[in-house]
Design a protein around this motif. Structure first.
Motif, PDB file in Angstrom:
ATOM      1  N   GLY A  38      -1.491  10.714  -4.126  1.00  0.00           N
ATOM      2  CA  GLY A  38      -2.067  11.424  -5.267  1.00  0.00           C
ATOM      3  C   GLY A  38      -2.477  10.486  -6.383  1.00  0.00           C
ATOM      4  N   ALA A  39      -3.109   9.367  -6.028  1.00  0.00           N
ATOM      5  CA  ALA A  39      -3.554   8.397  -7.031  1.00  0.00           C
ATOM      6  C   ALA A  39      -4.616   9.017  -7.938  1.00  0.00           C
ATOM      7  N   ALA A  40      -4.757   8.442  -9.141  1.00  0.00           N
ATOM      8  CA  ALA A  40      -5.713   8.977 -10.117  1.00  0.00           C
ATOM      9  C   ALA A  40      -7.132   8.512  -9.836  1.00  0.00           C
ATOM     10  N   ALA A  41      -7.289   7.310  -9.313  1.00  0.00           N
ATOM     11  CA  ALA A  41      -8.628   6.774  -9.060  1.00  0.00           C
ATOM     12  C   ALA A  41      -8.530   5.583  -8.126  1.00  0.00           C
ATOM     13  N   LEU A  42      -9.672   5.251  -7.523  1.00  0.00           N
ATOM     14  CA  LEU A  42      -9.772   4.102  -6.624  1.00  0.00           C
ATOM     15  C   LEU A  42     -10.899   3.210  -7.136  1.00  0.00           C
ATOM     16  N   ILE A  43     -10.567   1.954  -7.448  1.00  0.00           N
ATOM     17  CA  ILE A  43     -11.551   1.007  -7.973  1.00  0.00           C
ATOM     18  C   ILE A  43     -11.767  -0.105  -6.955  1.00  0.00           C
ATOM     19  N   ARG A  80      -9.531   1.359   4.538  1.00  0.00           N
ATOM     20  CA  ARG A  80      -9.088   2.637   5.093  1.00  0.00           C
ATOM     21  C   ARG A  80      -7.587   2.822   4.915  1.00  0.00           C
ATOM     22  N   ARG A  81      -6.824   1.769   5.179  1.00  0.00           N
ATOM     23  CA  ARG A  81      -5.370   1.871   5.026  1.00  0.00           C
ATOM     24  C   ARG A  81      -4.987   2.169   3.584  1.00  0.00           C
ATOM     25  N   VAL A  82      -5.620   1.462   2.642  1.00  0.00           N
ATOM     26  CA  VAL A  82      -5.282   1.660   1.230  1.00  0.00           C
ATOM     27  C   VAL A  82      -5.746   3.032   0.752  1.00  0.00           C
ATOM     28  N   GLN A  83      -6.939   3.441   1.164  1.00  0.00           N
ATOM     29  CA  GLN A  83      -7.453   4.735   0.711  1.00  0.00           C
ATOM     30  C   GLN A  83      -6.576   5.880   1.204  1.00  0.00           C
ATOM     31  N   LYS A  84      -6.132   5.814   2.449  1.00  0.00           N
ATOM     32  CA  LYS A  84      -5.250   6.868   2.961  1.00  0.00           C
ATOM     33  C   LYS A  84      -3.940   6.911   2.175  1.00  0.00           C
ATOM     34  N   SER A  85      -3.393   5.729   1.873  1.00  0.00           N
ATOM     35  CA  SER A  85      -2.147   5.685   1.101  1.00  0.00           C
ATOM     36  C   SER A  85      -2.364   6.254  -0.296  1.00  0.00           C
ATOM     37  N   ALA A 119       0.827  -1.206   0.000  1.00  0.00           N
ATOM     38  CA  ALA A 119       0.000   0.000   0.000  1.00  0.00           C
ATOM     39  C   ALA A 119       0.860   1.253   0.000  1.00  0.00           C
ATOM     40  N   GLN A 120       2.108   1.122   0.472  1.00  0.00           N
ATOM     41  CA  GLN A 120       2.995   2.274   0.490  1.00  0.00           C
ATOM     42  C   GLN A 120       3.702   2.471  -0.852  1.00  0.00           C
TER      43      GLN A 120
END
Length: 466
Positions: free
Chosen positions: A59-64, A49-54, A23-24
């Motif tokens: 500055g990720a482009a999107a979360l699927i 929650r851990r992945v979304q915060k990372s 995740a880091q």
């Protein structure tokens, strides 16, 4: 003291090499894929929650969300829904192949929904853990509350709120224009074709049908590398660790106290280190703490040790700063803070962490008070003290045990430490063995000492330089 640091180092080295570190590795502009498989449970929330915060920090482009669930706990679904509704990242759900019950509520909290060719979403009626129906009053209350929550979440993310409510409330009719999409009397469930049907120029629910995550990325015109973060299995452990945080802190504080109280015993320090390491490990896996809080804690420990060994006679400032850093890091590790929030936590963010920390400290102080009173009377304590203080060699039992007046031990008199002075112990002056104390220094056995002052039966010594 090395026993205190070795478990900390070992646990964090293992974690550094574990999949949790993936995740880091999210980079700016990446498309982050998070599989939500199986039962909706607290461990799923901790993982997301851990992945979304990372992802937000990088500055990720999107979360699927790649979803395949028949549902689960409503409280966990509510936590995940609130989590998704607060993010600024573009969010997508790829239903592959089920978004049943609580899963449908989570999908409505994302801005875009895509479905596999053979998939379904809906049927979110609340039931008991056993699968039985709720009582009439409990059912009406639950449906009323969740209907409002679903409508708000669906509206925020651009979905038809009536469709979302009909997933849970069988008395809800869905009507668009003059067309009745769903009549009262049953819960709404949609397959991929029904969810993507265009009605009055807009899909009923889903943006489209995709064969895979890669197909979704193409159809949504997302740019960036696709990074899939798999759950580590540690999330269930993290759930228990965070729940037991006050107990871990309590045992850790008591263990640290015993480590200094009984220098010859290494087990208390080892247990304390394990407790603090598990505390930070669990809160890291739960998406609460980062490595920086561990660094602050270790710095605090080092300052406290420096106060004990180097600044005992000059100032207490170093030790006070160290204690503040340790307590601050423990508190900070429990705060649920998200990227972009202000540096200083708000009252609601501090409430639970403060309660946990205060409970642990108060319980530890009570336990330490009891130990300070009764521990010296125990055979275990005396055995450790004797083994630590009496050096190898002839027994001291043959030494004359006589009262030595302080007049015979005057300032300036030189002798030899018989036991390690921690800071109290025994020293030999001529033919006499006398109870002595230092000004706080630890003096090894067989070290020349000199008397500084006497006060009644109290003899104060220091290391002799000549």
């Amino acid at each position: 003291m090395k026993n205190f640091f070795l478990p900390l180092l070992a646990i964090f080295c293992v974690l550094n090499a574990s999949p949790a570190q993936s995740a880091q590795n999210i980079q700016k502009g990446d498309v982050v894929v998070v599989p939500l498989q199986g039962e909706v449970a607290p461990s799923m929330f901790l993982f997301l929650r851990r992945v979304q915060k990372s992802a937000e920090s990088a500055g990720a482009a999107a979360l699927i969300l790649e979803m395949n669930t028949y549902g689960g706990r409503l409280d966990s679904a509510e936590q995940i829904t609130n989590l998704l509704n607060r993010t600024q990242l573009p969010t997508y759900t790829f239903i592959n192949t089920n978004a049943g019950s609580a899963g449908s509520l989570i999908a409505l909290a994302t801005r875009h929904i895509y479905m596999a060719p053979v998939s379904a979403i809906g049927a979110a009626a609340p039931v008991l853990a056993s699968g039985d129906d709720l009582g009439v009053t409990a059912r009406d209350k639950t449906i009323s509350y969740w209907s409002a929550l679903i409508r708000g979440s669906a509206t925020r993310n651009g979905h038809n709120p009536d469709v979302g409510e009909a997933f849970m409330n069988k008395e809800k009719e869905v009507k668009i224009g003059e067309r009745v999409i769903h009549s009262k009397g049953s819960l709404l469930t949609l397959n991929a074709q029904e969810a993507t049907e265009a009605i009055e120029g807009k899909p009923l629910l889903a943006d489209g049908i995709a064969d895979s995550v890669g197909d979704l990325v193409k159809k949504a015109a997302l740019q960036g590398s696709v990074v899939k973060i798999e759950p580590t299995g540690f999330e269930r452990i993290a759930l228990w660790i965070t729940a037991l945080a006050p107990l871990l802190l309590l045992v850790g504080i008591i263990g640290a106290y015993l480590e200094f109280k009984i220098p010859g015993a290494s087990l208390p320090g080892f247990i304390a280190a394990i407790c603090f390491a598990l505390f930070f490990l669990g809160h890291y896996l739960a998406g609460l703490a980062g490595w920086e809080v561990v660094g602050v804690f270790v710095l605090g420990v080092c300052l406290v040790l420096a106060e004990i060994f180097f600044f005992a006679h000059s100032t207490i400032l170093v030790g006070v700063i160290g204690i503040c850093l340790m307590l601050g890091s423990l508190l900070w590790a429990m705060i649920d803070r998200y990227p972009g929030q202000t540096f200083f936590p708000t009252g609601p963010m501090l409430r639970v962490p403060l309660v946990n920390l205060l409970v642990a400290i108060l319980a530890a102080l009570a336990a330490i008070a009891i130990l300070a009173r009764y521990l010296p009377r125990t055979s275990v304590y005396r055995r450790f003290i004797l083994s630590a203080d009496i050096p190898a060699g002839p027994s001291l039992d043959t030494a004359p045990r006589e009262f030595v007046p302080t007049a015979a031990v005057a300032p300036g008199l030189k002798g030899l430490a018989v036991t390690t002075l921690r800071p109290s112990g025994k020293a030999r002056f001529g033919q006499h063995v006398v109870d002595v104390v230092t000004e706080g220094d630890f003096i090894p056995a067989e070290t020349p000492v000199a008397v500084i002052s006497t006060d009644g039966m109290r003899v104060v010594v220091k290391t002799s330089t000549s």
